[in-house]
Design a protein around this motif. Structure first.
Motif, PDB file in Angstrom:
ATOM      1  N   THR A   4       0.703  -1.457  -0.268  1.00  0.00           N
ATOM      2  CA  THR A   4       0.002   0.200   0.039  1.00  0.00           C
ATOM      3  C   THR A   4       0.675   1.456  -0.042  1.00  0.00           C
ATOM      4  O   THR A   4       0.528   1.787  -0.539  1.00  0.00           O
ATOM      5  N   MET A   5       1.665   1.502   0.684  1.00  0.00           N
ATOM      6  CA  MET A   5       2.439   2.733   0.309  1.00  0.00           C
ATOM      7  C   MET A   5       3.471   2.709  -0.101  1.00  0.00           C
ATOM      8  O   MET A   5       3.812   4.144  -0.570  1.00  0.00           O
ATOM      9  N   MET A   6       3.818   1.500  -1.272  1.00  0.00           N
ATOM     10  CA  MET A   6       4.867   1.718  -2.282  1.00  0.00           C
ATOM     11  C   MET A   6       3.411   2.021  -3.448  1.00  0.00           C
ATOM     12  O   MET A   6       4.486   2.985  -4.298  1.00  0.00           O
ATOM     13  N   VAL A   7       2.157   1.879  -3.331  1.00  0.00           N
ATOM     14  CA  VAL A   7       1.476   2.436  -3.834  1.00  0.00           C
ATOM     15  C   VAL A   7       0.705   4.530  -4.250  1.00  0.00           C
ATOM     16  O   VAL A   7       1.079   4.688  -4.713  1.00  0.00           O
ATOM     17  N   ILE A   8       0.773   4.181  -3.055  1.00  0.00           N
ATOM     18  CA  ILE A   8       0.869   5.967  -2.111  1.00  0.00           C
ATOM     19  C   ILE A   8       2.115   6.418  -2.897  1.00  0.00           C
ATOM     20  O   ILE A   8       2.220   7.656  -3.397  1.00  0.00           O
ATOM     21  N   ASP A   9       3.154   5.884  -2.727  1.00  0.00           N
ATOM     22  CA  ASP A   9       4.803   6.669  -3.208  1.00  0.00           C
ATOM     23  C   ASP A   9       4.542   7.038  -4.707  1.00  0.00           C
ATOM     24  O   ASP A   9       4.835   7.851  -5.133  1.00  0.00           O
ATOM     25  N   LYS A  10       4.012   5.582  -5.421  1.00  0.00           N
ATOM     26  CA  LYS A  10       4.039   5.830  -6.851  1.00  0.00           C
ATOM     27  C   LYS A  10       3.032   6.772  -7.188  1.00  0.00           C
ATOM     28  O   LYS A  10       3.706   8.001  -7.948  1.00  0.00           O
ATOM     29  N   ILE A  11       1.638   6.926  -6.751  1.00  0.00           N
ATOM     30  CA  ILE A  11       1.080   7.909  -7.058  1.00  0.00           C
ATOM     31  C   ILE A  11       1.816   9.284  -7.022  1.00  0.00           C
ATOM     32  O   ILE A  11       1.577  10.129  -8.569  1.00  0.00           O
ATOM     33  N   ARG A  12       2.158   9.442  -5.688  1.00  0.00           N
ATOM     34  CA  ARG A  12       2.657  10.578  -5.585  1.00  0.00           C
ATOM     35  C   ARG A  12       4.022  11.348  -6.722  1.00  0.00           C
ATOM     36  O   ARG A  12       3.576  12.274  -7.160  1.00  0.00           O
ATOM     37  N   GLU A  13       4.869   9.899  -7.376  1.00  0.00           N
ATOM     38  CA  GLU A  13       5.655  10.351  -8.138  1.00  0.00           C
ATOM     39  C   GLU A  13       5.095  10.840  -8.990  1.00  0.00           C
ATOM     40  O   GLU A  13       5.274  11.261 -10.165  1.00  0.00           O
TER      41      GLU A  13
END
Length: 659
Positions: free
Chosen positions: A209-218
């Motif tokens: 989930t945290m990877m998903v949030i990070d990727k969307i922000r990127e």
């Protein structure tokens, strides 16, 4: 400042986005997609209609981010298909044209809704059995532990989907990390048995989930809003609970989530489906408010809640008291998309109440068009963008003041016809006045009162204690007669049936009953009656001739009643109601019943009271008496075919619209 609900209608600023009020439209998906799973005009009009009603945010639901999470037998829009962009653009533009912000819900099915036509990835290797309740039996598949390279590909697909949403005009995305979808599967200590960096500790289970949030922000930059929907607990007792969810939400905030939307439950745990979608048995307001308030105590970003929220005064109090920052409405906005505007102008009495009957969600859940028991327009928004005026004003006489009769009167009056509504009793409401007496049916009462208030506001002549007869038709000389004269109890040819209390009389006259009660008939009415008796402290037993409860012709469409049945059985089990299926009543005696099981064996059931809930038959004789009095004649509701409020109201709406 709004003088009616100043906190509910105060703006909320998140980064550079300012929401005009604190009411968000919950993600809602539709099934009328193109052959390529693209949105069409119906989807655009449906979401535009929700935005017209005044919600600050409207969310397109059920958008799948990756082909490994797509399900052929449950239509969902594909964010990974570039050909979806035109539909996305139209939807975002339609929502924003009404002054609302547009959001897109992103999800991946994972091991949930597994399919024959793809590799079914999940957090861990296992065999999973899932009964969709669609009449097609159990789906049984091997679930494959999602490998590292696929995890990274799926995470990247979330980022690309969010970027596509931004490109098409959406203001934010809602990352669905609850309800048993992929991200919550990884979070689940019950489903996730991995030994690598994605399993074990909470930090590891939350990693994807945290990877998903990070990727969307990127992909989308610092000011694009990311909202996360979480389930504050997974099952009643199994799986992660509130304590872990609080820590999970702290991680989401640390990784850049801008808002948290608190829901509940998981589709992997039968006991918690009633948590995800509270039913008519759940009479309280705000199913998840206490958990949301506790989560908010640990965060610095806005926290909202969803689940059984309908009353503006309650929403106002929650926000004023600092329990949540915003509220998310699903069924309330399906029942009445104009709820926000009506509340904003202090017209609370004009809000059409949701019954929590789950008709809307079960229809959409099983690939039928969205529909609603009290709002016959919903899901047909393209057909009824504008109320057509009559080509000729007509005098309309309506016989019967139940839900069908009142709805027909309201729509006919709205269209400019002269309407006379006659009811042979001294009050309007029909059977609603009887069934609303159950403790968990207070929303039926709210709906009846709403209809009565609406009738009173319209140019409708109401005649109580007036039966429509051929003589009255001759006297009034209407152009149209609509019969909405209801039905009557079916009295089966059972020896001693006169010893039983008919269910209509039980609710209407409220006679004394003993401590041990047998309910003859396991339709919705009988089952709910037994649950009500159990809630009142009685020992209740249902005696049903067929092999299933609520299996008659007047129950929801085949394959769409699974969520209602979950609610029914959950409350039967919780309240210790005994159910005897495949049991034929042969005789009702002073001591109870003499029955026969499916093998022909005789059974004697002792009871103090027997209540007969053996169905309703249409009042055909009254209909036939009126049919020949006029050329333009229609009959609607239970006198046409006994059924649900939904079928009666829709039939009434369509009939009045076609005058």
């Amino acid at each position: 400042m709004n003088k009616y609900f100043p906190n509910l209608f105060s703006p909320m600023k998140v980064k550079k986005t300012t929401f005009k009020n604190r009411i968000f439209g919950s993600p809602t998906g539709m099934k009328e997609l193109t052959d390529l799973n693209h949105n069409n005009v119906k989807n655009v009009d449906f979401l535009k209609r929700r935005a017209q009603g005044g919600a600050a945010m409207v969310c397109l639901g059920d958008v799948v981010v990756h082909e490994t999470g797509c399900v052929d037998w449950s239509y969902k829009v594909k964010a990974y298909d570039v050909r979806s962009e035109a539909g996305f653009y139209d939807i975002a533009g339609a929502i924003r044209s009404q002054g609302a912000h547009a959001s897109m819900e992103l999800l991946h099915a994972g091991m949930h809704f597994h399919d024959d036509n793809r590799i079914n990835y999940g957090p861990s290797d296992m065999i999973d059995e899932f009964d969709q309740g669609d009449g097609n039996g159990i789906h049984r598949h091997q679930i494959i532990e999602m490998p590292q390279n696929v995890i990274e590909e799926v995470v990247d697909s979330y980022g690309k989907a969010a970027l596509r949403a931004k490109h098409c005009g959406f203001d934010s995305v809602l990352v669905h990390a609850g309800h048993g979808w992929l991200l919550s599967q990884f979070l689940s200590p019950v489903l996730n048995h991995r030994t690598d960096e994605f399993g074990g500790s909470l930090e590891n289970r939350a990693r994807i989930t945290m990877m998903v949030i990070d990727k969307i922000r990127e992909y989308c930059g610092p000011n694009f809003l990311i909202e996360a929907r979480i389930s504050w607990k997974e099952g009643m007792t199994e799986g992660y609970q509130l304590e872990e969810s609080i820590e999970y939400c702290k991680m989401l905030e640390e990784h850049g989530a801008d808002m948290i939307q608190v829901s509940c439950g998981s589709l992997h745990f039968h006991d918690s489906t009633v948590l995800s979608t509270p039913s008519w048995f759940d009479v309280d307001e705000g199913h998840n408010i206490r958990a949301a308030a506790e989560i908010k105590n640990h965060l610095h970003i806005p926290v909202g809640t969803v689940g059984a929220i309908t009353e503006p005064a309650v929403m106002e109090k929650w926000i004023k008291d600092g329990m949540v920052d915003y509220v998310v409405l699903a069924r309330a906005l399906i029942a009445d998309p104009d709820l926000p505007k009506k509340a904003m102008h202090g017209k609370v009495d004009e809000i059409r109440p949701c019954l929590r009957c789950i008709a809307c969600l079960t229809g959409g859940y099983y690939n039928l068009p969205l529909h609603c028991s009290v709002n016959p327009q919903i899901g047909r928004d393209s057909d009824y963008k504008f109320m057509p005026l009559p080509t000729e004003k007509k005098k309309v006489l309506i016989a019967g003041g139940g839900p069908a009769g009142m709805e027909a009167a309201i729509i006919a009056a709205d269209r400019g016809h002269e309407v006379i509504l006659c009811e042979k009793k001294g009050f309007l409401g029909g059977l609603m006045r009887i069934i609303e007496k159950e403790s968990f049916k207070k929303r039926i009462q709210s709906y009846r009162e709403y209809l009565e208030r609406t009738v009173a506001r319209k140019a409708i002549e109401v005649r109580l204690n007036t039966e429509v007869t051929p003589e009255l038709v001759e006297e009034l000389m209407p152009d149209v007669v609509i019969a909405a004269v209801g039905g009557h109890p079916i009295i089966p040819p059972i020896k001693g049936i006169e010893k039983a209390i008919q269910i209509v009389d039980f609710y209407d006259r409220e006679p004394e009953v003993g401590e041990n009660v047998l309910v003859l008939g396991g339709g919705f009415a009988g089952a709910e009656c037994a649950i009500g008796l159990a809630l009142a402290g009685k020992k209740a037993t249902i005696v049903e001739i067929s092999g299933a409860l609520a299996s008659g012709p007047n129950t929801p469409y085949p394959g769409t009643g699974a969520m209602q049945m979950d609610a029914l059985w959950t409350n039967i089990e919780k309240n210790h109601v005994e159910v005897r299926l495949n049991t034929r009543c042969m005789e009702i005696t002073d001591e109870g019943m003499i029955c026969q099981d499916k093998d022909g064996n005789q059974i004697t059931l002792k009871a103090d009271t027997v209540i007969a809930a053996t169905g309703i038959a249409p009042n055909e004789e009254t209909v036939e008496t009126l049919r020949d009095t006029i050329i333009d004649f229609a009959w609607i509701g239970d006198c046409y075919e006994p059924g649900l409020i939904r079928t009666a109201v829709r039939q009434a709406y369509d009939t009045a619209l076609n005058l």
